[in-house]
Design an enzyme around this catalytic site. Structure first.
Site, PDB file in Angstrom:
ATOM      1  N   THR A  46       0.687  -1.086  -0.056  1.00  0.00           N
ATOM      2  CA  THR A  46      -0.167  -0.057  -0.117  1.00  0.00           C
ATOM      3  C   THR A  46       0.753   1.176  -0.138  1.00  0.00           C
ATOM      4  O   THR A  46       0.643   2.004  -0.686  1.00  0.00           O
ATOM      5  CB  THR A  46      -0.954   0.051   1.414  1.00  0.00           C
ATOM      6  OG1 THR A  46      -1.554  -1.162   1.330  1.00  0.00           O
ATOM      7  CG2 THR A  46      -1.881   1.514   1.269  1.00  0.00           C
ATOM      8  N   TYR A 109     -13.222  -3.223  -1.438  1.00  0.00           N
ATOM      9  CA  TYR A 109     -14.505  -2.700  -2.254  1.00  0.00           C
ATOM     10  C   TYR A 109     -15.622  -3.633  -2.312  1.00  0.00           C
ATOM     11  O   TYR A 109     -16.775  -3.269  -2.098  1.00  0.00           O
ATOM     12  CB  TYR A 109     -14.107  -2.156  -3.594  1.00  0.00           C
ATOM     13  CG  TYR A 109     -15.412  -1.421  -4.393  1.00  0.00           C
ATOM     14  CD1 TYR A 109     -15.486  -0.117  -3.907  1.00  0.00           C
ATOM     15  CD2 TYR A 109     -15.888  -1.853  -5.107  1.00  0.00           C
ATOM     16  CE1 TYR A 109     -16.782   0.718  -4.558  1.00  0.00           C
ATOM     17  CE2 TYR A 109     -16.909  -1.259  -5.770  1.00  0.00           C
ATOM     18  CZ  TYR A 109     -17.233  -0.052  -5.430  1.00  0.00           C
ATOM     19  OH  TYR A 109     -18.375   0.533  -6.149  1.00  0.00           O
ATOM     20  N   TYR A 135      -2.985 -10.047   4.213  1.00  0.00           N
ATOM     21  CA  TYR A 135      -2.851  -8.874   4.677  1.00  0.00           C
ATOM     22  C   TYR A 135      -4.226  -8.451   4.939  1.00  0.00           C
ATOM     23  O   TYR A 135      -5.005  -8.230   4.017  1.00  0.00           O
ATOM     24  CB  TYR A 135      -2.373  -8.055   3.693  1.00  0.00           C
ATOM     25  CG  TYR A 135      -2.098  -6.464   4.058  1.00  0.00           C
ATOM     26  CD1 TYR A 135      -2.136  -5.934   5.305  1.00  0.00           C
ATOM     27  CD2 TYR A 135      -1.828  -5.597   2.842  1.00  0.00           C
ATOM     28  CE1 TYR A 135      -2.152  -4.760   5.559  1.00  0.00           C
ATOM     29  CE2 TYR A 135      -1.731  -4.217   3.171  1.00  0.00           C
ATOM     30  CZ  TYR A 135      -1.708  -3.771   4.355  1.00  0.00           C
ATOM     31  OH  TYR A 135      -1.812  -2.509   4.732  1.00  0.00           O
ATOM     32  N   ARG A 140      -8.863   0.026   4.955  1.00  0.00           N
ATOM     33  CA  ARG A 140      -8.817   0.246   3.722  1.00  0.00           C
ATOM     34  C   ARG A 140      -9.638  -0.815   2.555  1.00  0.00           C
ATOM     35  O   ARG A 140     -10.142  -0.221   1.729  1.00  0.00           O
ATOM     36  CB  ARG A 140      -7.160   0.010   3.133  1.00  0.00           C
ATOM     37  CG  ARG A 140      -6.280   1.255   3.658  1.00  0.00           C
ATOM     38  CD  ARG A 140      -5.027   1.153   3.000  1.00  0.00           C
ATOM     39  NE  ARG A 140      -4.180   1.893   3.493  1.00  0.00           N
ATOM     40  CZ  ARG A 140      -3.827   3.209   2.696  1.00  0.00           C
ATOM     41  NH1 ARG A 140      -4.458   3.394   1.551  1.00  0.00           N
ATOM     42  NH2 ARG A 140      -2.908   3.981   3.387  1.00  0.00           N
ATOM     43  N   LYS A 164      -0.228 -10.066   7.912  1.00  0.00           N
ATOM     44  CA  LYS A 164      -0.064  -8.785   8.240  1.00  0.00           C
ATOM     45  C   LYS A 164      -1.419  -8.374   8.699  1.00  0.00           C
ATOM     46  O   LYS A 164      -2.366  -7.997   8.102  1.00  0.00           O
ATOM     47  CB  LYS A 164       0.406  -8.079   7.204  1.00  0.00           C
ATOM     48  CG  LYS A 164       0.917  -6.521   7.402  1.00  0.00           C
ATOM     49  CD  LYS A 164       1.274  -5.813   6.455  1.00  0.00           C
ATOM     50  CE  LYS A 164       1.195  -4.235   6.713  1.00  0.00           C
ATOM     51  NZ  LYS A 164       1.556  -3.416   5.486  1.00  0.00           N
ATOM     52  N   ILE A 206       5.683  -5.375   9.762  1.00  0.00           N
ATOM     53  CA  ILE A 206       5.777  -4.914   8.296  1.00  0.00           C
ATOM     54  C   ILE A 206       5.477  -3.372   8.546  1.00  0.00           C
ATOM     55  O   ILE A 206       4.279  -2.830   8.531  1.00  0.00           O
ATOM     56  CB  ILE A 206       4.998  -5.432   7.229  1.00  0.00           C
ATOM     57  CG1 ILE A 206       5.466  -6.903   7.163  1.00  0.00           C
ATOM     58  CG2 ILE A 206       5.198  -4.701   5.962  1.00  0.00           C
ATOM     59  CD1 ILE A 206       4.633  -7.504   6.085  1.00  0.00           C
TER      60      ILE A 206
END
Length: 295
Positions: A46, A109, A135, A140, A164, A206
């Site tokens: 990202t 989304y 992840y 997000r 993550k 991370i």
């Protein structure tokens, strides 16, 4: 998977004023974080503004980081999306020989159910030539990968080696750590909660701030992994302000302002992102002038 214990850094993609990829700056950043003592590199996550990079630019970034790294550290590459078949095709057709694992974000989304998320990562696990780090970043993606889904995937697919976890929820992180298979890695994706996650059994981080202050942040994580709580706390509390600053106006505008302050790259980001404000840059600059007494 001891190569992914400790601090990985989610590298930015530096841009020139014309918003082309700044290859020289990227090489300098790679050397900066390696010299700072981080354990591994994460490319095209990202923080790299992957959503605004073309296919050709992504290849340029991968090649640039691989050349600059020159085999010194393990590397993870971001391969993910909300079109499962497209991700599978990318895994099957891309040259991933320079990398040690992929980082694959949960579909954004679409807002799939937990079963949809499971089936998405099942398809990726069956296609990937490399180990996979899931992840989870609900802020997000718009959906949360629940601990039971992560643990189910970890038990069913041995090439899914870690997650993550960036929900910013320490209770959720503890449920993951409690229920995971023995060697499965629960990696913090949130700089501010890295220390408590490691102290309850997490594998490291991370990080975004870790590329701005690689020596200090990676040392904090090593202290935590070794149980040196006083030393880990000392660094964590000294770094809390700068961690808040870099996310105040969004990522990666904040960390690029840190790099600008250090003379490593320009502050440019691609729309719809905008560079950090002068007010934020001043706060970051003032922090740099009074660098705390890390140890």
């Amino acid at each position: 998977m001891s190569k992914f214990l400790g601090t990985g850094v989610a590298l930015v993609t530096p841009f020139k004023e014309d918003l082309s990829v700044d290859v020289d700056a990227l090489k300098n950043i790679v050397n900066h974080v390696i010299d700072g003592g981080v354990e591994y590199l994460v490319v095209l996550g990202t923080t790299a503004e992957s959503a605004t990079l073309s296919k050709e630019e992504k290849e340029l970034v991968k090649q640039t980081v691989a050349t600059a790294n020159n085999g010194r550290l393990p590397m993870v590459v971001g391969v993910g999306g909300n079109n499962t078949q497209q991700v599978v095709n990318e895994l099957k057709t891309s040259d991933l020989s320079a990398f040690d694992a992929i980082l694959s974000v949960s579909p954004y989304y679409n807002k799939p159910t937990q079963e949809g998320i499971y089936q998405h990562f099942k398809a990726i696990a069956e296609a990937s030539p490399l180990p996979i780090i899931l992840y989870n970043v609900p802020g997000r993606t718009g959906s949360n990968v629940l601990p039971q889904t992560v643990i189910r995937l970890a038990n069913d697919y041995k090439n899914i080696i870690g997650v993550k976890e960036a929900a910013g929820d320490i209770v959720q992180a503890m449920k993951l750590i409690k229920g995971k298979p023995k060697d499965f890695l629960v990696i913090s994706g949130d700089d501010m909660v890295t220390l408590p996650m490691v102290l309850v059994g997490g594998a490291g981080v991370i990080s975004v701030i870790g590329q701005g202050f690689p020596k200090e942040f990676s040392q904090m994580v090593r202290h935590a992994l070794r149980g040196n709580l006083d030393d880990a706390n000392h660094i964590h509390f000294q770094m809390m302000d700068i961690i808040e600053y870099i996310f105040e106006e969004g990522n990666p505008a904040g960390i690029k302002a840190v790099f600008e302050n250090k003379g490593l790259c320009s502050p440019y980001v691609r729309l719809p992102l905008v560079p950090a404000s002068n007010a934020l840059k001043e706060k970051i600059s003032n922090y740099g002038l009074k660098v705390p007494n890390f140890r």
